[in-house]
Design a protein around this motif. Structure first.
Motif, PDB file in Angstrom:
ATOM      1  N   VAL A 249      26.131  47.618  21.819  1.00  0.00           N
ATOM      2  CA  VAL A 249      27.075  48.340  22.669  1.00  0.00           C
ATOM      3  C   VAL A 249      26.538  48.445  24.094  1.00  0.00           C
ATOM      4  CG1 VAL A 249      28.229  50.553  23.039  1.00  0.00           C
ATOM      5  CG2 VAL A 249      28.045  49.610  20.730  1.00  0.00           C
ATOM      6  N   ARG A 250      25.249  48.711  24.235  1.00  0.00           N
ATOM      7  CA  ARG A 250      24.672  48.843  25.582  1.00  0.00           C
ATOM      8  C   ARG A 250      24.783  47.544  26.373  1.00  0.00           C
ATOM      9  NH1 ARG A 250      20.476  51.451  22.726  1.00  0.00           N
ATOM     10  NH2 ARG A 250      19.116  49.627  23.031  1.00  0.00           N
ATOM     11  N   ASP A 251      24.791  46.427  25.665  1.00  0.00           N
ATOM     12  CA  ASP A 251      24.852  45.131  26.339  1.00  0.00           C
ATOM     13  C   ASP A 251      26.285  44.691  26.664  1.00  0.00           C
ATOM     14  OD1 ASP A 251      22.130  44.884  26.291  1.00  0.00           O
ATOM     15  OD2 ASP A 251      22.076  43.672  24.457  1.00  0.00           O
ATOM     16  N   LEU A 252      27.272  45.470  26.266  1.00  0.00           N
ATOM     17  CA  LEU A 252      28.655  45.085  26.508  1.00  0.00           C
ATOM     18  C   LEU A 252      28.974  45.086  28.000  1.00  0.00           C
ATOM     19  CD1 LEU A 252      30.585  46.969  23.662  1.00  0.00           C
ATOM     20  CD2 LEU A 252      30.258  44.498  23.890  1.00  0.00           C
ATOM     21  N   ARG A 253      29.765  44.087  28.418  1.00  0.00           N
ATOM     22  CA  ARG A 253      30.211  43.965  29.797  1.00  0.00           C
ATOM     23  C   ARG A 253      31.734  43.822  29.813  1.00  0.00           C
ATOM     24  NH1 ARG A 253      25.984  45.618  29.933  1.00  0.00           N
ATOM     25  NH2 ARG A 253      24.090  44.831  30.958  1.00  0.00           N
ATOM     26  N   PRO A 254      32.374  44.077  30.945  1.00  0.00           N
ATOM     27  CA  PRO A 254      33.842  43.916  31.006  1.00  0.00           C
ATOM     28  C   PRO A 254      34.304  42.533  30.555  1.00  0.00           C
ATOM     29  CG  PRO A 254      33.085  45.082  32.946  1.00  0.00           C
ATOM     30  CD  PRO A 254      31.838  44.664  32.195  1.00  0.00           C
ATOM     31  N   SER A 255      33.494  41.499  30.787  1.00  0.00           N
ATOM     32  CA  SER A 255      33.886  40.150  30.375  1.00  0.00           C
ATOM     33  C   SER A 255      34.011  40.024  28.864  1.00  0.00           C
ATOM     34  CB  SER A 255      32.882  39.122  30.904  1.00  0.00           C
ATOM     35  OG  SER A 255      31.575  39.403  30.425  1.00  0.00           O
ATOM     36  N   ASP A 256      33.343  40.902  28.108  1.00  0.00           N
ATOM     37  CA  ASP A 256      33.448  40.860  26.647  1.00  0.00           C
ATOM     38  C   ASP A 256      34.822  41.292  26.166  1.00  0.00           C
ATOM     39  OD1 ASP A 256      30.760  40.026  26.150  1.00  0.00           O
ATOM     40  OD2 ASP A 256      30.106  42.054  26.666  1.00  0.00           O
ATOM     41  N   PHE A 257      35.594  41.956  27.031  1.00  0.00           N
ATOM     42  CA  PHE A 257      36.938  42.406  26.669  1.00  0.00           C
ATOM     43  C   PHE A 257      38.019  41.528  27.300  1.00  0.00           C
ATOM     44  CE2 PHE A 257      34.142  45.992  26.178  1.00  0.00           C
ATOM     45  CZ  PHE A 257      34.612  46.646  25.055  1.00  0.00           C
ATOM     46  N   ALA A 258      37.615  40.507  28.015  1.00  0.00           N
ATOM     47  CA  ALA A 258      38.592  39.619  28.672  1.00  0.00           C
ATOM     48  C   ALA A 258      39.264  38.730  27.626  1.00  0.00           C
ATOM     49  CB  ALA A 258      37.909  38.764  29.727  1.00  0.00           C
ATOM     50  N   ALA A 259      40.529  38.418  27.873  1.00  0.00           N
ATOM     51  CA  ALA A 259      41.303  37.590  26.944  1.00  0.00           C
ATOM     52  C   ALA A 259      41.992  36.474  27.715  1.00  0.00           C
ATOM     53  CB  ALA A 259      42.335  38.427  26.200  1.00  0.00           C
ATOM     54  N   PHE A 260      42.186  35.357  27.024  1.00  0.00           N
ATOM     55  CA  PHE A 260      42.869  34.215  27.635  1.00  0.00           C
ATOM     56  C   PHE A 260      43.663  33.490  26.559  1.00  0.00           C
ATOM     57  CE2 PHE A 260      43.132  29.763  28.977  1.00  0.00           C
ATOM     58  CZ  PHE A 260      43.680  29.913  30.244  1.00  0.00           C
ATOM     59  N   LEU A 261      44.888  33.088  26.903  1.00  0.00           N
ATOM     60  CA  LEU A 261      45.760  32.354  25.982  1.00  0.00           C
ATOM     61  C   LEU A 261      46.317  31.133  26.691  1.00  0.00           C
ATOM     62  CD1 LEU A 261      48.369  33.682  23.500  1.00  0.00           C
ATOM     63  CD2 LEU A 261      49.126  32.076  25.254  1.00  0.00           C
ATOM     64  N   ALA A 262      46.352  30.012  25.984  1.00  0.00           N
ATOM     65  CA  ALA A 262      46.982  28.792  26.487  1.00  0.00           C
ATOM     66  C   ALA A 262      47.927  28.267  25.419  1.00  0.00           C
ATOM     67  CB  ALA A 262      45.930  27.742  26.833  1.00  0.00           C
ATOM     68  N   GLN A 263      49.136  27.888  25.843  1.00  0.00           N
ATOM     69  CA  GLN A 263      50.149  27.477  24.864  1.00  0.00           C
ATOM     70  C   GLN A 263      50.960  26.294  25.393  1.00  0.00           C
ATOM     71  OE1 GLN A 263      52.740  30.449  22.627  1.00  0.00           O
ATOM     72  NE2 GLN A 263      54.284  29.547  23.958  1.00  0.00           N
ATOM     73  N   PHE A 264      51.231  25.363  24.502  1.00  0.00           N
ATOM     74  CA  PHE A 264      52.137  24.246  24.768  1.00  0.00           C
ATOM     75  C   PHE A 264      53.394  24.448  23.936  1.00  0.00           C
ATOM     76  CE2 PHE A 264      53.848  20.345  22.921  1.00  0.00           C
ATOM     77  CZ  PHE A 264      54.285  19.683  24.061  1.00  0.00           C
ATOM     78  N   TYR A 285      52.233  25.394  20.209  1.00  0.00           N
ATOM     79  CA  TYR A 285      50.841  25.307  19.786  1.00  0.00           C
ATOM     80  C   TYR A 285      50.010  26.072  20.808  1.00  0.00           C
ATOM     81  CZ  TYR A 285      46.097  23.704  19.089  1.00  0.00           C
ATOM     82  OH  TYR A 285      44.738  23.669  18.896  1.00  0.00           O
ATOM     83  N   GLY A 286      49.173  26.988  20.315  1.00  0.00           N
ATOM     84  CA  GLY A 286      48.398  27.794  21.243  1.00  0.00           C
ATOM     85  C   GLY A 286      47.001  28.096  20.752  1.00  0.00           C
ATOM     86  N   ARG A 287      46.160  28.540  21.693  1.00  0.00           N
ATOM     87  CA  ARG A 287      44.792  28.949  21.393  1.00  0.00           C
ATOM     88  C   ARG A 287      44.503  30.254  22.134  1.00  0.00           C
ATOM     89  NH1 ARG A 287      40.522  24.148  21.187  1.00  0.00           N
ATOM     90  NH2 ARG A 287      40.375  24.745  19.000  1.00  0.00           N
ATOM     91  N   TYR A 288      43.716  31.115  21.474  1.00  0.00           N
ATOM     92  CA  TYR A 288      43.453  32.451  22.027  1.00  0.00           C
ATOM     93  C   TYR A 288      41.947  32.693  22.053  1.00  0.00           C
ATOM     94  CZ  TYR A 288      43.408  37.539  22.434  1.00  0.00           C
ATOM     95  OH  TYR A 288      43.170  38.832  22.835  1.00  0.00           O
ATOM     96  N   TRP A 289      41.445  33.095  23.231  1.00  0.00           N
ATOM     97  CA  TRP A 289      40.034  33.407  23.430  1.00  0.00           C
ATOM     98  C   TRP A 289      39.876  34.890  23.756  1.00  0.00           C
ATOM     99  CZ3 TRP A 289      42.395  29.022  24.969  1.00  0.00           C
ATOM    100  CH2 TRP A 289      41.768  27.785  24.720  1.00  0.00           C
ATOM    101  N   ARG A 290      38.765  35.448  23.349  1.00  0.00           N
ATOM    102  CA  ARG A 290      38.417  36.808  23.746  1.00  0.00           C
ATOM    103  C   ARG A 290      36.913  36.877  23.968  1.00  0.00           C
ATOM    104  NH1 ARG A 290      41.119  41.543  23.977  1.00  0.00           N
ATOM    105  NH2 ARG A 290      39.897  43.464  23.864  1.00  0.00           N
ATOM    106  N   GLY A 291      36.530  37.469  25.099  1.00  0.00           N
ATOM    107  CA  GLY A 291      35.116  37.523  25.441  1.00  0.00           C
ATOM    108  C   GLY A 291      34.491  36.160  25.602  1.00  0.00           C
ATOM    109  N   GLY A 292      35.285  35.155  25.939  1.00  0.00           N
ATOM    110  CA  GLY A 292      34.793  33.803  26.117  1.00  0.00           C
ATOM    111  C   GLY A 292      34.697  32.994  24.837  1.00  0.00           C
ATOM    112  N   ASP A 297      43.599  29.500  16.653  1.00  0.00           N
ATOM    113  CA  ASP A 297      44.660  28.654  17.178  1.00  0.00           C
ATOM    114  C   ASP A 297      45.855  28.785  16.235  1.00  0.00           C
ATOM    115  OD1 ASP A 297      44.163  26.984  15.000  1.00  0.00           O
ATOM    116  OD2 ASP A 297      42.997  25.581  16.182  1.00  0.00           O
ATOM    117  N   TYR A 298      47.034  28.434  16.745  1.00  0.00           N
ATOM    118  CA  TYR A 298      48.246  28.694  15.959  1.00  0.00           C
ATOM    119  C   TYR A 298      49.304  27.647  16.239  1.00  0.00           C
ATOM    120  CZ  TYR A 298      49.836  30.800  20.364  1.00  0.00           C
ATOM    121  OH  TYR A 298      50.161  31.021  21.689  1.00  0.00           O
ATOM    122  N   HIS A 299      50.207  27.515  15.250  1.00  0.00           N
ATOM    123  CA  HIS A 299      51.381  26.658  15.351  1.00  0.00           C
ATOM    124  C   HIS A 299      52.604  27.516  15.011  1.00  0.00           C
ATOM    125  CE1 HIS A 299      48.908  22.898  15.223  1.00  0.00           C
ATOM    126  NE2 HIS A 299      48.106  23.684  14.529  1.00  0.00           N
TER     127      HIS A 299
END
Length: 465
Positions: A249-264, A285-292, A297-299
């Protein structure tokens, strides 16, 4: 519409040129300009082009000459040249009225040249100089025609929101493993990052669609969507995490909560497949990232049916199935089935209300399988209140698990959310206005650590078209 606009600018040419500022004192230039205007009004645009170019040799930044040149080129059916000349005239225009009309002329010329994206850009630029309601309606009509003709459609969103729960964390501080009578036989403290954390959320998205083919019977499009979300910790959250006994928990950074989605996406709308109305078939078709880290992935396979009625009413039925595959340790595969029905009313005052009933079945492991129901109401005002456009929504729902890890009799959640959005249309730039949204949600569960609440006030931008 194009012919009406050409006639309008043709008749107003002399008036607009007068707004451009004092003309040269030289008698020859004044005479040349007068002859160019007379040639344009007299139906000899080729002569106007020659005389306007003579004026530009002496003064390359002459608004009168550039505007006359653009009008004449438009009349000669040279839309690309007319657009370029109108753009030059816009840059040297000295009043809001002349900027509005030269931007409209450039937008219309680009439309005639089938440069629809540039046409949309110039209509948005013209929107910066709107002075009357009639101007606004004309710009909106022109922009919508360009968008309908453009095979490429883009949409963008951006917002920033202070929130008391940036991680959708729990309101409870402890995890309870229940006996048959509902009492706890084991209690564990939740980690700090599993609690509701305050801070700032920001997100943005970009969507693009391209029409592969379009006929009166069908439209086929491909598209892409990207969405990103990040957080900024509040001082309170920074202190809470830094004082945790857990090194993780002490090592957590805001980037660990970042999310990104890409979809076709691939979609087809068929007008005559069903006698009820338009039919929609889509694949995502999509892919979902969190914390890098890539999580899933999904269809998606989607089937929708629209049933129009008289009086601006319509019903939309949509079903979908999602195959979601885990790409990170600790996650499981699932198949998600969705079914929804929406009924929409459009009133004479242009207000729009939509009522939606939806269900979801998540088929996964025994402890992750659930069924969910939602009822949502949306209402958008068609009229402005204090030059502000308002919309609101409210939603309630129920979710049920037959089995759950910390109980012996499953889990049941009840949740609700509501929000209101205001778009401040008195402030506009390129057809975009600032927006403000207030959102609140609450989840109550018979499993205490699932209980959560959230309130946020977000600031963003919205298109007026």
């Amino acid at each position: 519409m194009l012919e009406q606009f050409r006639f309008w600018v043709f008749c107003c040419a002399a008036m607009l040129i007068g707004f451009s500022g004092p003309v040269t004192a030289q008698a020859t230039s004044a005479a040349t300009q007068a002859e160019a205007e007379a040639a344009l009004v007299g139906g000899n645009p080729a002569r106007t082009v020659i005389l306007a170019n003579q004026l530009l040799e002496d003064n390359p930044d002459s608004f009168a000459a550039l505007f006359l040149l653009a009008l004449a080129q438009s009349d000669l059916d040279l839309p690309r040249e007319a657009a370029a000349s109108a753009g030059r005239a816009y840059r040297v225009a000295s009043s809001e009225e002349t900027r509005l009309q030269t931007a409209r002329l450039a937008a219309t010329a680009h439309f005639r040249a089938k440069q629809y994206a540039r046409s949309e850009f110039w209509f948005r630029r013209a929107a910066n100089h709107i002075a009357t309601e009639d101007d606004a309606e004309a710009i909106v009509r022109g922009f919508q025609r360009a968008r309908e003709a453009n095979p490429i459609t883009t949409q963008y969103t951006a917002s920033i929101a202070p929130s008391d729960n940036i991680n959708d964390g729990s309101d409870a501080a402890r995890l309870c493993f229940e006996n048959l009578d509902g009492t706890c036989f084991i209690e564990l403290d939740l980690r700090e990052d599993q609690l509701a954390l305050s801070g700032l959320e920001y997100n943005g998205s970009a969507r693009i669609q391209y029409e592969l083919s379009k006929t009166p019977r069908q439209t086929t499009t491909i598209g892409g969507l990207i969405f990103g979300q990040g957080v900024v910790f509040s001082d309170e959250t920074e202190t809470l995490l830094s004082e945790s006994e857990s090194e993780i928990v002490r090592d957590l950074r805001p980037s660990d909560f970042a999310a990104f989605l890409a979809q076709f996406s691939l979609e087809q709308q068929q007008a005559d497949f069903s006698p009820l109305g338009p039919t929609r078939i889509a694949y995502n078709y999509g892919r979902y990232w969190r914390g890098g880290d890539l999580l899933v992935d999904y269809h998606d396979l989607i089937l929708g049916q629209i049933v129009p009625f008289e009086g601006g009413r319509s019903f939309a039925l949509e079903s979908s199935v999602r195959q979601q595959r885990a790409q990170a340790p600790g996650l499981i595969d699932s198949t998600i089935y969705n079914l929804s029905g929406s009924y929409q009313w459009r009133f004479d005052n242009r207000d729009v209300t939509t009522l939606t009933l939806a269900s979801k079945y998540n088929d996964a492991s025994e402890e992750s399988t659930f069924v969910e129901y939602r009822l949502r109401s949306d209402y958008a005002l068609g009229r402005q209140i204090f030059q502000t456009r308002w919309s609101t929504f409210a939603e309630i729902g129920y979710r049920s698990f037959d089995e759950f890890s910390s109980t012996l009799d499953g889990r049941r959640d009840r949740f609700a959310s509501a929000g209101v959005t205001a778009v401040f249309e008195e402030v506009s730039y390129f057809g975009f206005s600032p927006s403000m949204s207030l959102f609140a949600s609450r989840t109550d569960s018979d499993v205490s650590f699932i209980d959560s609440s959230k309130a946020s006030l977000s600031f963003g931008i919205a298109s007026n078209f």
